[in-house]
Each structure stands twice: as C-alpha cells, then as structure tokens.
Design a protein around this motif. Structure first.
Motif, PDB file in Angstrom:
ATOM      1  N   SER A   1      14.537   1.706  -1.983  1.00  0.00           N
ATOM      2  CA  SER A   1      13.386   2.310  -2.659  1.00  0.00           C
ATOM      3  C   SER A   1      13.676   2.717  -4.105  1.00  0.00           C
ATOM      4  CB  SER A   1      12.931   3.544  -1.891  1.00  0.00           C
ATOM      5  OG  SER A   1      13.924   4.561  -1.945  1.00  0.00           O
TER       6      SER A   1
ATOM      7  N   SER B   1      12.752  -5.220  -0.696  1.00  0.00           N
ATOM      8  CA  SER B   1      12.884  -4.033   0.158  1.00  0.00           C
ATOM      9  C   SER B   1      13.432  -4.430   1.516  1.00  0.00           C
ATOM     10  CB  SER B   1      11.531  -3.340   0.355  1.00  0.00           C
ATOM     11  OG  SER B   1      10.924  -3.032  -0.876  1.00  0.00           O
TER      12      SER B   1
ATOM     13  N   ASN C   1      12.406   2.880   3.575  1.00  0.00           N
ATOM     14  CA  ASN C   1      12.687   1.824   2.607  1.00  0.00           C
ATOM     15  C   ASN C   1      14.102   2.023   2.082  1.00  0.00           C
ATOM     16  OD1 ASN C   1      12.803  -0.024   0.544  1.00  0.00           O
ATOM     17  ND2 ASN C   1      10.857   0.572  -0.391  1.00  0.00           N
TER      18      ASN C   1
ATOM     19  N   SER D   1       1.645   0.571   1.565  1.00  0.00           N
ATOM     20  CA  SER D   1       1.995  -0.731   2.142  1.00  0.00           C
ATOM     21  C   SER D   1       1.022  -1.106   3.242  1.00  0.00           C
ATOM     22  CB  SER D   1       3.413  -0.706   2.718  1.00  0.00           C
ATOM     23  OG  SER D   1       4.371  -0.681   1.691  1.00  0.00           O
TER      24      SER D   1
ATOM     25  N   TYR E   1      13.151  -2.542   5.119  1.00  0.00           N
ATOM     26  CA  TYR E   1      12.564  -1.413   5.826  1.00  0.00           C
ATOM     27  C   TYR E   1      13.192  -1.256   7.197  1.00  0.00           C
ATOM     28  CZ  TYR E   1       8.628  -0.668   2.608  1.00  0.00           C
ATOM     29  OH  TYR E   1       7.844  -0.368   1.526  1.00  0.00           O
TER      30      TYR E   1
END
Length: 261
Positions: A180, A145, A177, A251, A147
C-alpha cells in the motif's frame, strides 16, 4: 479469433465433461457421491481464483473534473489468486466459511489534471502551489498490489439435484494491502501513490457445487466491495495534480473462484 474459438470450445468441453461425470443428466444407475461429506462438522479445501480489481473513484468537484469530464480514470486488469477453505456446518441449509487467500493485483490510474495549474494562485480551499508541466510518466500510476483477503461468508445451499446443488453466500472481508505504501514519506511528487493498508468490505457469491467420487468441485462468482476510503493524501507541499483530485476511492472486485474440497 481462432484462439478465442479454441478457448471457448475447450471451456465448453470441460463443462460438459464435468457435468457428465457429475451425472446431472443420468437417471439410470445413478449413485449419490460423497453422501457423508456434507455431514461433517468441519471440512477443508483450497481455491484458485481469476480476479478483476478496479477502483470506484469519487472525484473532487474542482480538481478532479475537466468541465463535465472526469480528469482521473481507473483501469483494472485481470490477475489471479489462491487460498484455503475452512467450513463449519451450522445446519442442513447453512454453512460458515472462512476463505483466506492472496490476490495479486495490478491497476492503473490516469491523471488528466494539467488544467489544475489554473488554481496555482490558490482559492479558499486550495493553498497556493508552484505549477508544473505533467509528463507522460506523471500522468500514469501503475499500482501493483498483493492483498491478503480474508472473507467470512455465510452460505445457504439448496438440496442436492443428483450430484450437484446451488448455493449463495454473503459476508464481510478484511483485506490487507501488503504493497500500500501507506507509511511511505514519498508521495506522487516522486511517483509514489499511497493507499491504506487495512481495509474492510463485503462480499456476495453464487455458484454450483458438483460432487465427484473423491472431491467436491465448486465454481462460483464473487463480488467484493471495499467500504472504507483507501486514499492516502499527498504531502501538503505537493501540487494538487494527483491524490488531491480524488475525494475517495474504493476497490471493486469481480472474481471467478474454483474450489476443491
């Protein structure tokens, strides 16, 4: 072992050097550095970060459990990030900070859910499905990922003690994200794990600010916790070995930040 000792020694040497240059222990000929820096209404900088991302999982009581054992495990790993700092002075004790950055993340989910085949005939809450034998590749999902993390933090700091001062901060985060797969039509039946793109959380942070002749250095520790459920369920015709075994996932982030202003 030798490498660990070398790293610890190097880190301690850096901290001792930083504290010495910041004149924490000197009382003679001490000069306050950057005396006017914190009087500015606005200031800017950048930060580097080492992070550890993991998922807090809430498992389905039937599909996510093997007796009393969790059938799904989350494994975090260490990575890094970087970003910019914008600060607005509110008064002598409080600042408002916007610190957008990119966090590069890798996590692993392990699915020990072969026993879900016993529900193939269906139940009141589980539709019938065609059971399969899970391979090693089926049981693991490596999730990479990126972010875009945008925290807005209210910072409270104490008074200067020579050329340093402590601080604590708390606030809210928007976390996008960028990998995602939320809108992908493929799902775990073809090895694609999906999660939400737009996420919201809260953060707390604490650390020390050190004043040098030309810049301010701030090491700190931050915890970030996503509030919304990031799970995107599998397609209706996918056997319940993967996303169906999870009710919710959030998360959790633990981060060491090094700020330069």
């Amino acid at each position: 072992m030798v490498n660990n000792i070398f790293k610890i020694t190097l880190l301690c040497s850096f901290l001792v050097s930083a504290l010495s240059h910041a004149q924490l222990f000197r009382t003679k000929d001490r000069m306050d550095k950057l005396q006017e820096f914190d009087e500015q209404k606005f200031s800017w900088g950048f930060f580097l970060a080492g992070n550890n991302f993991d998922y807090k999982l809430v498992l389905d009581p039937k599909l996510g459990m093997n007796g009393r054992q969790n059938a799904v495990q989350s494994k975090g790993s260490y990575s890094f990030g970087a970003g910019l700092i914008g600060k607005m002075k509110l008064n002598d004790s409080f600042d408002l900070r916007l610190e957008p950055g990119l966090q590069f993340v890798q996590r692993e989910l392990v699915f020990d859910t072969q026993e879900n085949s016993e529900f193939a005939a269906g139940t009141n809450s589980i539709p019938p499905f065609m059971p399969i034998t899970l391979t090693d590749a089926d049981k693991k999902r490596n999730l990479k990922s990126t972010y875009l993390d945008v925290p807005l933090l209210l910072e409270f700091h104490g008074d200067r003690w020579y050329n340093s001062r402590p601080y604590v901060a708390a606030g809210v985060n928007y976390m996008a994200n960028l990998q995602s797969n939320q809108n992908a039509t493929e799902d775990n039946s073809t090895g694609v794990f999906r999660s939400t793109t737009h996420n919201f959380g809260w953060s707390v942070e604490a650390g020390l600010q050190f004043y040098f002749s030309r810049f301010k250095l701030t090491p700190g520790f931050r915890g970030t916790f996503v509030m919304n459920n990031e799970l995107v369920k599998d397609n209706a015709d996918t056997p319940p070995y993967w996303a169906s075994a999870i009710s919710a996932m959030h998360s959790r982030v633990f981060m060491f930040v090094l700020k330069f202003e």
